[in-house]
Write an enzyme that holds these catalytic residues in place. Structure first.
Site: not given
Length: 177
Positions: A23, A46, A48, A59, A62, A72, A119, A132, A169
Site C-alpha cells: 500500500r 505552535q 508553521n 530564508r 534567524h 524548532k 536557522h 515547523y 534577510d
C-alpha cells in the site's frame, strides 16, 4: 525513529523508520516518549508552514534572543531544501560553526534545532514546503538575524540560477568578531 547527532551539540537529524508494504509506508515522525528519552523538547506550542514557490529561495539566518529562544523541529513536506543551522552565540565553543542537512519530502528527515541557534534554508526545488514545530511563540522584539553570506560563517549555499531573498534577510548584519 533514529536520532543522529551532528557536529553542533543538541542538533539532531531525526530519521523515520518506515514500514513499507504493497500500500505504501507508515512511519512515526514524532513520539513524545522517544524525544523525552533523548532529552529533547516535547512541548510544542505552535506549528508553521513555509511554502516557497521557486527553487533558490533563501530564508535566514534567524533566531530569537533570550528569554524567547525557540526550539524548532523542521521537516520538508514537499520539494527539497538545504537546511542550515549556525551558532550565533559569541560565548559558545561552537560560535560561528554551522551544519547543513538536505531535507526532502522523499527522505522524510527532520532537523531538531535547539533554542538560540540560527536557522535558515535554501530551496532546491520549486514548490518546496517546510513544516515547523515550535517550542515558543514568536516575539517580534526578540527576533534576530545574521547575514546569509557572512564571510566569518562561510556557509556553502548551493549554486542556483537565481537566489530569492527578502529585503529583511539581506539587511541582517554579520556576526560579531
Amino acid at each position: 525513529m533514529r536520532f543522529l547527532s551532528t557536529e553542533l551539540p543538541g542538533v539532531f537529524v531525526v530519521e523515520p523508520e518506515p514500514r513499507a508494504d504493497d500500500r505504501g509506508l507508515f512511519a512515526r515522525t514524532y513520539c513524545r516518549d522517544e524525544f523525552a528519552a533523548h532529552g529533547l523538547c516535547i512541548d510544542w506550542v505552535q506549528c508553521n508552514v513555509s511554502f516557497n514557490t521557486k527553487a533558490g529561495t533563501l530564508r535566514g539566518m534567524h533566531w530569537q534572543s533570550a528569554p524567547h529562544e525557540e526550539v524548532k523541529l523542521v521537516r520538508c513536506t514537499s520539494g527539497a531544501a538545504l537546511d542550515v543551522i549556525a551558532d550565533p552565540r559569541p560565548d559558545s565553543p561552537t560560535y560561528r560553526k554551522w551544519i547543513a542537512v538536505e531535507i526532502t519530502a522523499e527522505n522524510r528527515r527532520a532537523v531538531y534545532i535547539p533554542g538560540g541557534l540560527a536557522h535558515g534554508f535554501q530551496t532546491l526545488a520549486d514548490g518546496t514546503e517546510l513544516f515547523y514545530q515550535m517550542s515558543a511563540f514568536y516575539v517580534p522584539d526578540a527576533a534576530r538575524g545574521a547575514r546569509w553570506d557572512d564571510p566569518a560563517l562561510g556557509i556553502a549555499w548551493p549554486a542556483c540560477a537565481q537566489r530569492i531573498i527578502a529585503p529583511r534577510d539581506l539587511s541582517f548584519p554579520d556576526l560579531p568578531i
